[in-house]
Design a protein around this motif. Sequence first.
Motif, mmCIF file in Angstrom:
data_model
loop_
_atom_site.group_PDB
_atom_site.id
_atom_site.type_symbol
_atom_site.label_atom_id
_atom_site.label_comp_id
_atom_site.label_asym_id
_atom_site.label_seq_id
_atom_site.Cartn_x
_atom_site.Cartn_y
_atom_site.Cartn_z
ATOM 1 N N SER A 91 0.817 -1.278 -0.027
ATOM 2 C CA SER A 91 -0.231 0.057 0.196
ATOM 3 C C SER A 91 0.771 1.223 0.126
ATOM 4 C CB SER A 91 -0.863 0.200 1.295
ATOM 5 O OG SER A 91 -1.930 1.017 1.375
ATOM 6 N N ARG A 92 0.549 2.419 -0.879
ATOM 7 C CA ARG A 92 1.212 3.427 -0.776
ATOM 8 C C ARG A 92 0.739 4.208 0.458
ATOM 9 N NH1 ARG A 92 3.709 5.488 -5.480
ATOM 10 N NH2 ARG A 92 3.958 3.542 -6.803
ATOM 11 N N CYS A 93 1.286 5.253 0.856
ATOM 12 C CA CYS A 93 1.079 6.148 1.926
ATOM 13 C C CYS A 93 1.538 7.652 1.873
ATOM 14 C CB CYS A 93 1.928 5.703 2.978
ATOM 15 S SG CYS A 93 3.741 5.686 3.081
ATOM 16 N N GLY A 94 1.315 8.430 2.777
ATOM 17 C CA GLY A 94 1.368 9.869 2.746
ATOM 18 C C GLY A 94 2.751 10.108 3.065
ATOM 19 N N PRO A 95 3.120 11.508 3.143
ATOM 20 C CA PRO A 95 2.137 12.515 3.056
ATOM 21 C C PRO A 95 1.429 12.884 1.779
ATOM 22 C CG PRO A 95 4.093 13.499 3.361
ATOM 23 C CD PRO A 95 4.502 11.995 3.133
ATOM 24 N N GLY A 96 0.335 13.710 1.583
ATOM 25 C CA GLY A 96 -0.027 14.070 0.446
ATOM 26 C C GLY A 96 0.786 15.453 0.058
ATOM 27 N N SER A 97 0.271 16.363 -0.933
ATOM 28 C CA SER A 97 0.823 17.362 -1.233
ATOM 29 C C SER A 97 0.807 18.516 -0.075
ATOM 30 C CB SER A 97 0.233 18.017 -2.348
ATOM 31 O OG SER A 97 0.520 17.177 -3.460
ATOM 32 N N PHE A 98 1.498 19.329 0.013
ATOM 33 C CA PHE A 98 1.665 20.229 1.136
ATOM 34 C C PHE A 98 1.693 19.823 2.744
ATOM 35 C CE2 PHE A 98 -0.369 22.396 -2.469
ATOM 36 C CZ PHE A 98 0.279 23.577 -2.413
#
Length: 116
Positions: A91-98
């Motif tokens: 599974s991929r994880c964060g963080p997202g942008s910003f």
Amino acid sequence: MTSLSDLQLTRIAAELDAISKEKDVLFISSSGNINSMYEKMAHTPYPNYFSDDATRILPPGENFLGITVGSVATKSENGALGGLNHPSPFSRCGPGSFGTLKPEIVVDGGNDRVDV
């Protein structure tokens, strides 16, 4: 495959956010799978490879107004890579942008194992 920018949304994520505002709808996206998990493990063991930017969530999962779903291992047996209730190895994880917290929720997605 697109790498996420820390300071910019992908075009599709921005479009989904605009549609969410305009139509008052909620988009739910998968965080994505790491297709090269075994290749990554040859150099960095689980779960350390999650710190590699190449394992971050895939677009459009970084959108601000949608929900991104990741995967956890709810079973762990002898030889399993993921610990109980830890991220599924693929599974991929964060963080997202910003630096946003992504994924917002996780569900049972399975585990993987190595021969012992």
